[in-house]
Design a protein around this motif. Sequence first.
Motif, PDB file in Angstrom:
ATOM      1  N   LEU B  25      20.821  56.942  71.939  1.00 31.97           N
ATOM      2  CA  LEU B  25      19.887  57.408  72.970  1.00 31.97           C
ATOM      3  C   LEU B  25      19.041  58.539  72.416  1.00 31.97           C
ATOM      4  O   LEU B  25      19.327  59.090  71.345  1.00 31.97           O
ATOM      5  CB  LEU B  25      20.622  57.835  74.243  1.00 31.97           C
ATOM      6  N   GLU B  26      17.986  58.844  73.173  1.00 26.79           N
ATOM      7  CA  GLU B  26      17.067  59.898  72.779  1.00 26.79           C
ATOM      8  C   GLU B  26      16.699  60.684  74.008  1.00 26.79           C
ATOM      9  O   GLU B  26      16.408  60.097  75.046  1.00 26.79           O
ATOM     10  CB  GLU B  26      15.773  59.273  72.242  1.00 26.79           C
ATOM     11  N   VAL B  27      16.705  61.983  73.879  1.00 26.50           N
ATOM     12  CA  VAL B  27      16.297  62.806  75.013  1.00 26.50           C
ATOM     13  C   VAL B  27      15.092  63.619  74.596  1.00 26.50           C
ATOM     14  O   VAL B  27      15.213  64.539  73.782  1.00 26.50           O
ATOM     15  CB  VAL B  27      17.437  63.739  75.466  1.00 26.50           C
ATOM     16  N   PRO B  28      13.900  63.289  75.129  1.00 27.57           N
ATOM     17  CA  PRO B  28      12.730  64.081  74.787  1.00 27.57           C
ATOM     18  C   PRO B  28      12.771  65.436  75.483  1.00 27.57           C
ATOM     19  O   PRO B  28      13.347  65.562  76.564  1.00 27.57           O
ATOM     20  CB  PRO B  28      11.552  63.252  75.314  1.00 27.57           C
ATOM     21  N   GLU B  29      12.195  66.408  74.839  1.00 32.73           N
ATOM     22  CA  GLU B  29      12.185  67.760  75.393  1.00 32.73           C
ATOM     23  C   GLU B  29      11.400  67.795  76.707  1.00 32.73           C
ATOM     24  O   GLU B  29      10.387  67.118  76.858  1.00 32.73           O
ATOM     25  CB  GLU B  29      11.538  68.700  74.368  1.00 32.73           C
ATOM     26  N   GLY B  30      11.914  68.580  77.650  1.00 26.21           N
ATOM     27  CA  GLY B  30      11.169  68.816  78.876  1.00 26.21           C
ATOM     28  C   GLY B  30      11.211  67.688  79.876  1.00 26.21           C
ATOM     29  O   GLY B  30      10.259  67.474  80.622  1.00 26.21           O
ATOM     30  N   SER B  31      12.300  66.938  79.878  1.00 33.16           N
ATOM     31  CA  SER B  31      12.366  65.821  80.814  1.00 33.16           C
ATOM     32  C   SER B  31      13.768  65.729  81.386  1.00 33.16           C
ATOM     33  O   SER B  31      14.666  66.447  80.972  1.00 33.16           O
ATOM     34  CB  SER B  31      12.055  64.521  80.080  1.00 33.16           C
ATOM     35  N   ILE B  32      13.909  64.825  82.356  1.00 33.01           N
ATOM     36  CA  ILE B  32      15.252  64.466  82.781  1.00 33.01           C
ATOM     37  C   ILE B  32      15.477  63.038  82.322  1.00 33.01           C
ATOM     38  O   ILE B  32      14.692  62.143  82.630  1.00 33.01           O
ATOM     39  CB  ILE B  32      15.409  64.559  84.309  1.00 33.01           C
ATOM     40  N   THR B  33      16.529  62.837  81.551  1.00 35.97           N
ATOM     41  CA  THR B  33      16.870  61.502  81.094  1.00 35.97           C
ATOM     42  C   THR B  33      18.176  61.106  81.750  1.00 35.97           C
ATOM     43  O   THR B  33      19.105  61.909  81.804  1.00 35.97           O
ATOM     44  CB  THR B  33      17.021  61.486  79.563  1.00 35.97           C
ATOM     45  N   ALA B  34      18.224  59.892  82.271  1.00 31.75           N
ATOM     46  CA  ALA B  34      19.442  59.445  82.943  1.00 31.75           C
ATOM     47  C   ALA B  34      20.259  58.585  82.000  1.00 31.75           C
ATOM     48  O   ALA B  34      19.714  57.808  81.214  1.00 31.75           O
ATOM     49  CB  ALA B  34      19.096  58.661  84.194  1.00 31.75           C
ATOM     50  N   LEU B  35      21.574  58.749  82.077  1.00 35.06           N
ATOM     51  CA  LEU B  35      22.489  57.874  81.349  1.00 35.06           C
ATOM     52  C   LEU B  35      23.216  57.058  82.403  1.00 35.06           C
ATOM     53  O   LEU B  35      23.960  57.601  83.221  1.00 35.06           O
ATOM     54  CB  LEU B  35      23.460  58.725  80.529  1.00 35.06           C
ATOM     55  N   LEU B  36      22.934  55.756  82.422  1.00 36.51           N
ATOM     56  CA  LEU B  36      23.450  54.914  83.498  1.00 36.51           C
ATOM     57  C   LEU B  36      24.556  54.012  82.977  1.00 36.51           C
ATOM     58  O   LEU B  36      24.651  53.729  81.786  1.00 36.51           O
ATOM     59  CB  LEU B  36      22.329  54.050  84.075  1.00 36.51           C
ATOM     60  N   GLY B  37      25.368  53.511  83.900  1.00 41.98           N
ATOM     61  CA  GLY B  37      26.445  52.597  83.525  1.00 41.98           C
ATOM     62  C   GLY B  37      27.501  52.582  84.599  1.00 41.98           C
ATOM     63  O   GLY B  37      27.640  53.547  85.349  1.00 41.98           O
ATOM     64  N   ARG B  38      28.239  51.476  84.633  1.00 42.80           N
ATOM     65  CA  ARG B  38      29.284  51.354  85.644  1.00 42.80           C
ATOM     66  C   ARG B  38      30.435  52.305  85.358  1.00 42.80           C
ATOM     67  O   ARG B  38      30.510  52.896  84.288  1.00 42.80           O
ATOM     68  CB  ARG B  38      29.845  49.928  85.634  1.00 42.80           C
TER      69      ARG B  38
END
Lengths: 489, 235
Positions: B25-38
């Motif tokens: 995964l990658e998380v760009p600066e200045g954002s909200i990134t969601a990690l989804l899964g059951r």
Amino acid sequence: MKRYRAFTAFILIVGALVALGYGLFGPQKATAALLSGLTLASLYFLLGAGLSLIFGLMDVLNFAHGVLFMVGAYVGYTVFGNPRLILNTAPLFLALAVGIIAGSRLAPLIPNRRFIPYLLALAGVGVTLWGIRGFPLRPLVAFEPTTAGGAIPTALAQEPLSRMLLRLGQLALAGLLLGPVAARWGREDRRAAPWRSLALGVGLTLLAVLLLLGRDPLERFLLGLSVDVRFFLALVAGAATGAALGALIETTLIRPFYGRPITQIVLTLGLMFAGAELVKFIWGKEGRPPMAVPSLFAQSCRSPNLLAWLTERCSSIDVLGRAFPTYRLFIIAVGLLILVGVALLLKYSRLGMIVRAGVQDSAMVEALGINVRRVFMAVFALGSALAALGGVVAAPFVGVYPEMGSIFQLQAFIAVVIGGMGSYTGTAVGALVLGLARALGDTLVTTGIALPGMAQALRASPAVARASTVLMMAVVLLVRPAGIFGRKE
Amino acid sequence: MAALLEVQDIHTFIGQFHILQGVSLEVPEGSITALLGRNGAGKTTTLKSILGLTPPREGKVIFLGEEIGGRRAYEIAAMGIGYVPEYRAIFTGLTVEENLRIAERRKGDLKRKADFIFTLFPDLKRLYRLPGGQLSGGQQQMLAIARALVPDNRLLLIDEPSEGLAPILIQELMGAIRRLSAEVTVLLVDQNFQMTSRLADRYFMIEDGRTVRSGAMADLLNEPDVIRRYLGAVI
Ligand SMILES: Nc1ncnc2c1ncn2[C@@H]1O[C@H](COP(=O)(O)OP(=O)(O)OP(=O)(O)O)[C@@H](O)[C@H]1O
Ligand SMILES: [Mg+2]
């Protein structure tokens, strides 16, 4: 609310014990028993505090804790009465340490082959044995507590300087061989500042050489000091040795095995036996009589009250018409002082805050960016220092003997279990309950219970005194399975 | 924009179990990134692997351009990662103040951040001297997030913040996360898809310890069957 119930249980238990004492023996003997109980409680607490903190924070049952108590007692005793043994052996340990520090910096240069650490360890042990071969331990240990200088004149007991300097070199070499192994074993932080090890190494080398070159004047100087100063030095040296040993045990026997509690238990148990054997080897199987007490407790007289004692400096004080040794009041005072001091440390210092948090969840503390391992080591060292201090304080009371470690450790474990594993307040409370129970048991044995209509008092056998503490534990655990201040399992 | 955090094909074992089998995964600066899964997909384990609490055995974790795999958790955290674990692991025996103070990495961190924290979570000011254990579930969650805001963190890993909270509190929580995301980048795990879909710009989806999809949240919202299939959620 939980705490409130714990406190109620505590008050009830202590109240019951005190009432039992006064009911059975009357005020005079009961008060004496109470004070004896506090004395024991103080020693149990000094040992138990470290046990409990270490268990609470690191989930480690440290069976080597009693060894630290005993080593503290022996080191204190030796510093007090026979400093030449320290002056002749400490440089050897320092040389080994310097070698290990230097050697651990060389670890990256060692080729990464499986067999090499074993080879180095073997060679290191071999050179160590070579370095201590023929060391005149017996004559150096032999001394009489009453005559300064010892049974064998120092000049005859110790080896010539040249021989000792050779030994220093041999041990430094041994350390150099062991260092890379130690570094890999202890998983040292990779980026420790090099100038720090350099400074430490140079400092220790200087200390070793100075101790050795100055051993004769130093011995005369130390033995010429007043009893009070020597006693104070014994306390400091004992506690410092405890702290150093604690840090060493944590890094070598505990740290590589976090998450493997059985391994840790077996290793510390092993150390418990090995430590007792080592002490027997160095100081002999027989114990030594109680160490001399500071002048405040030394005059052979009985003071009528505390105020008079401070000026008369009597060895005992009048308590309801009976004599009670004043040195035991000192033991109680040390226990109280440490109790309050550590409580303040836990409550108000950053280290204390981290410890309290770590007892609950050490992984979360680490996730905050805190080097929890370093905190573990600090707490291990602190707990060990307290145990060793307890040993020195106990030396004028019970003397020193090789079994003192395991005997007091057992009691401290019971105190910690009664109070609730991992709870600091619980340890203090457990120590108190246990001390009182033991003192009552002792009184039961020595005076017995006078029943109306019987010519002689009913006396219990000495086994009752020893059983009293275990009985106390059984009663408490029946009512509160996790101990008085314990959380639910 | 270069990613603040990059996770490349990590494999993590817990004991014998091969839990993560290729998460990227990658998380760009200045954002909200969601990690989804059951449930059980490996979201928590992914966060712990990033932080070094369960170090990955293979693959790379790159934070601020440095590879951080193999470092100790405290070193990684001290680089500027705040962790808000599931089940709101605050220290119940410490007061609210101590729970915040313990997170300081430099003296004065708490003083500097106090205003920001109290505008996000005004309740904490009132509860400042209470033991953490006496707080309600919602308040504990606020405290756990506040604790991660005390030092100068670049990235927050937030795990299941809405779990067990009443709907009204979830609204409050969403507001707080949105506002704090103006200051710090967030990697967010939450079962409440209503919430994550509204907060996050991008998502990564993992299943059985593998990254299976990623993209813009807006695109995912147009694929109800994907959402149903991977998350069991209905929008
Ligand atoms: N200590 C452990 N021992 C064995 N298996 C574990 C352990 N911890 C987690 N697992 C397994 O790893 C898998 C991933 O767990 P993880 O907690 O990362 O999932 P998650 O996506 O966070 O789930 P949830 O939504 O329930 O929080 C699960 O199948 C879980 O059973
Ligand atoms: Mg989870």
